[in-house]
Design an enzyme around this catalytic site. Structure first.
Site, mmCIF file in Angstrom:
data_model
loop_
_atom_site.group_PDB
_atom_site.id
_atom_site.type_symbol
_atom_site.label_atom_id
_atom_site.label_comp_id
_atom_site.label_asym_id
_atom_site.label_seq_id
_atom_site.Cartn_x
_atom_site.Cartn_y
_atom_site.Cartn_z
ATOM 1 N N HIS A 54 0.854 -1.185 0.000
ATOM 2 C CA HIS A 54 0.000 0.000 0.000
ATOM 3 C C HIS A 54 0.893 1.239 0.000
ATOM 4 C CE1 HIS A 54 -3.835 -2.004 1.839
ATOM 5 N NE2 HIS A 54 -3.304 -2.719 0.866
ATOM 6 N N GLU A 56 1.010 3.762 1.906
ATOM 7 C CA GLU A 56 1.536 4.098 3.228
ATOM 8 C C GLU A 56 2.732 3.233 3.593
ATOM 9 O OE1 GLU A 56 -3.080 4.446 3.597
ATOM 10 O OE2 GLU A 56 -1.633 3.279 2.424
ATOM 11 N N CYS A 87 -2.217 -0.520 7.585
ATOM 12 C CA CYS A 87 -1.412 0.696 7.497
ATOM 13 C C CYS A 87 -1.428 1.479 8.801
ATOM 14 C CB CYS A 87 -1.881 1.552 6.327
ATOM 15 S SG CYS A 87 -1.552 0.751 4.732
#
Length: 151
Positions: A54, A56, A87
């Site tokens: 992801h 992040e 995250c």
């Protein structure tokens, strides 16, 4: 809303647009400390065959490499969409001070939309968040991406 917050979020939007162009869900993230970007990333789970890639997480990895430390105190993450549970957990463990996100993620958001994971009292670190910075731009990018995918 400060000009600096908008400026950093615009960089996150640029990264989200790059993800979109690569066929990834358009999420971008930057980590800022002392007025400088120390890490940035965009969604890459499809292209890397990595469910943890992801925006992040990529930004946290980049910041850790750039600072030589997996802890990132006194830093702020700007991310286009509200972070998920994975995250938020990583942000807490990295000791990021604040997350500033553009739009809520109604299905998987773990700060405001569903879980308020940051409010769990058993963590050693308390994460703060601000929502709604360039919310419309962040929402439109996501909406348009999924509209084009459905066509």
């Amino acid at each position: 809303m400060s000009d600096a917050n908008q400026s950093w979020m615009r960089r996150a939007l640029e990264l989200a647009q790059l993800a979109s162009e690569l066929g990834e869900v358009p999420v971008g993230a930057v980590i800022v400390r002392d007025g400088e970007i120390i890490g940035e990333g965009y969604n890459q789970p499809i292209s890397t065959h990595d469910p943890s890639a992801h925006a992040e997480i990529i930004a946290l990895r980049d910041a850790g490499k750039n600072t030589g430390n997996y802890r990132l105190p006194d830093s702020t993450m700007y991310v286009t969409i509200e972070p998920c549970t994975m995250c938020v957990g990583a942000l807490i463990h990295a000791r990021v001070d604040t997350v500033i996100f553009g739009a809520r993620e109604p299905k998987a958001g773990a700060l405001a939309s569903n879980l308020q994971l940051h409010e769990q009292g058993h963590f050693n670190h308390q994460l703060k968040f601000v929502e709604g910075v360039l919310e419309n731009e962040c929402s439109v990018l996501m909406r348009d991406f999924f509209l084009s995918r459905r066509r």
